[in-house]
Design a protein around this motif. Structure first.
Motif, PDB file in Angstrom:
ATOM      1  N   SER A 172       9.460  17.258   3.712  1.00  0.00           N
ATOM      2  CA  SER A 172       8.994  17.286   2.420  1.00  0.00           C
ATOM      3  C   SER A 172       7.421  17.523   2.424  1.00  0.00           C
ATOM      4  N   ARG A 173       6.803  16.649   3.222  1.00  0.00           N
ATOM      5  CA  ARG A 173       5.427  16.850   3.250  1.00  0.00           C
ATOM      6  C   ARG A 173       4.975  18.189   3.511  1.00  0.00           C
ATOM      7  N   SER A 174       5.664  19.034   4.332  1.00  0.00           N
ATOM      8  CA  SER A 174       5.220  20.274   4.769  1.00  0.00           C
ATOM      9  C   SER A 174       5.877  21.343   3.964  1.00  0.00           C
ATOM     10  N   ASN A 175       6.786  20.632   3.073  1.00  0.00           N
ATOM     11  CA  ASN A 175       7.548  21.778   2.119  1.00  0.00           C
ATOM     12  C   ASN A 175       8.331  22.676   2.795  1.00  0.00           C
ATOM     13  N   PHE A 176       9.242  22.431   3.704  1.00  0.00           N
ATOM     14  CA  PHE A 176      10.238  23.487   4.335  1.00  0.00           C
ATOM     15  C   PHE A 176      11.470  22.504   4.839  1.00  0.00           C
ATOM     16  N   VAL A 177      12.273  23.449   5.023  1.00  0.00           N
ATOM     17  CA  VAL A 177      13.720  23.071   5.547  1.00  0.00           C
ATOM     18  C   VAL A 177      14.060  23.809   6.940  1.00  0.00           C
ATOM     19  N   HIS A 178      14.518  23.082   8.085  1.00  0.00           N
ATOM     20  CA  HIS A 178      14.822  23.513   9.334  1.00  0.00           C
ATOM     21  C   HIS A 178      16.468  23.547   9.041  1.00  0.00           C
ATOM     22  N   MET A 179      16.770  24.813   9.467  1.00  0.00           N
ATOM     23  CA  MET A 179      18.505  25.112   9.588  1.00  0.00           C
ATOM     24  C   MET A 179      18.504  25.798  11.115  1.00  0.00           C
ATOM     25  N   ASP A 180      19.776  25.317  11.719  1.00  0.00           N
ATOM     26  CA  ASP A 180      19.893  25.542  13.020  1.00  0.00           C
ATOM     27  C   ASP A 180      21.392  25.606  13.160  1.00  0.00           C
ATOM     28  N   CYS A 181      22.063  26.096  14.109  1.00  0.00           N
ATOM     29  CA  CYS A 181      23.507  26.477  14.522  1.00  0.00           C
ATOM     30  C   CYS A 181      24.081  25.497  15.510  1.00  0.00           C
ATOM     31  N   GLY A 182      22.966  24.358  15.657  1.00  0.00           N
ATOM     32  CA  GLY A 182      23.380  23.407  16.892  1.00  0.00           C
ATOM     33  C   GLY A 182      24.396  22.398  16.071  1.00  0.00           C
ATOM     34  N   ILE A 183      24.572  21.260  16.756  1.00  0.00           N
ATOM     35  CA  ILE A 183      25.277  20.113  16.269  1.00  0.00           C
ATOM     36  C   ILE A 183      25.181  19.784  14.828  1.00  0.00           C
ATOM     37  N   VAL A 184      26.154  19.580  14.051  1.00  0.00           N
ATOM     38  CA  VAL A 184      26.053  19.203  12.681  1.00  0.00           C
ATOM     39  C   VAL A 184      25.244  17.860  12.765  1.00  0.00           C
ATOM     40  N   ARG A 185      24.000  18.004  12.013  1.00  0.00           N
ATOM     41  CA  ARG A 185      23.515  16.649  11.822  1.00  0.00           C
ATOM     42  C   ARG A 185      22.354  17.016  10.872  1.00  0.00           C
ATOM     43  N   SER A 186      21.594  15.748  10.441  1.00  0.00           N
ATOM     44  CA  SER A 186      20.576  15.848   9.406  1.00  0.00           C
ATOM     45  C   SER A 186      19.578  14.679   9.549  1.00  0.00           C
ATOM     46  N   TRP A 187      18.233  15.244   9.471  1.00  0.00           N
ATOM     47  CA  TRP A 187      17.116  14.436   9.629  1.00  0.00           C
ATOM     48  C   TRP A 187      15.928  14.447   8.305  1.00  0.00           C
ATOM     49  N   GLY A 188      15.059  13.529   8.459  1.00  0.00           N
ATOM     50  CA  GLY A 188      13.776  13.809   7.620  1.00  0.00           C
ATOM     51  C   GLY A 188      14.086  13.333   6.125  1.00  0.00           C
ATOM     52  N   GLY A 189      12.931  13.591   5.471  1.00  0.00           N
ATOM     53  CA  GLY A 189      12.990  13.001   4.034  1.00  0.00           C
ATOM     54  C   GLY A 189      12.028  13.736   3.255  1.00  0.00           C
TER      55      GLY A 189
END
Length: 189
Positions: A172-189
């Protein structure tokens, strides 16, 4: 909505969002095999790079087949612009990006901040930020960092999470979202 409180979207709403469109992109990984049956037969990706000034807007998949020349163009577009290194981008990541974009119902192209990263570029970025993984999936061509001016980080992350195809990071601070095809997981705020 009931059904999936972590994403705020029900599976039925996700399917409806895809079924209501003519142009559809869907994840191709096994855990989402039945995710979008009958949702369309083409996939499109739209991005631009603020670093290189390049733009891409293309159909890269038609009726169950990736288009070889389009995939080559995606690989080149998502190259490490610092070293000009090109790597084959894992098409599952492109599918997640396209499906998420479709769910967001926007015409605006993604701004690509980072696609493939060479080990040299990754090490340099890692020396400047704690948020860069030592064994980043960017170095394998399996991740992208993306931004949309018309949608919030939360909205983008929610759409990517609904695909259940890999990792989703909110920055959120850098205003972007990371998307990948690795293990299903989420992080950040």
């Amino acid at each position: 909505m009931a059904g999936n409180s972590t994403t705020g979207m029900t599976r039925r709403a996700v399917l409806g969002a895809f079924a209501a469109t003519t142009l559809t992109a869907a994840p191709t990984f096994s855990n989402a095999a039945g995710f979008l049956r009958g949702a369309g037969d083409i996939r499109r990706i739209r991005m631009y790079s603020g670093r290189t000034g390049e733009r891409i807007d293309m159909i890269y998949w038609i009726e169950g087949q990736y288009i070889k020349d389009a995939v080559k163009e995606v690989n080149y577009f998502m190259r490490d612009w610092r070293t000009d290194g090109v790597k084959s981008i894992d098409l599952r990541t492109v599918d997640i990006m396209a499906a998420s974009h479709n769910l967001l119902d926007v015409n605006e192209p993604y701004m690509l901040l980072s696609g493939y990263r060479s080990p040299k570029t990754n090490a340099m970025l890692r020396s400047r930020s704690r948020g860069v993984a030592k064994n980043s999936l960017h170095m394998r061509g399996q991740a992208a960092d993306l931004r949309l001016s018309s949608r919030s980080v939360h909205q983008m992350a929610r759409a990517a999470t609904a695909c259940q195809g890999g990792g989703v990071g909110r920055y959120s601070r850098s205003n972007f979202v990371h998307m990948d095809c690795g293990i299903v997981r989420s992080w950040g705020g």
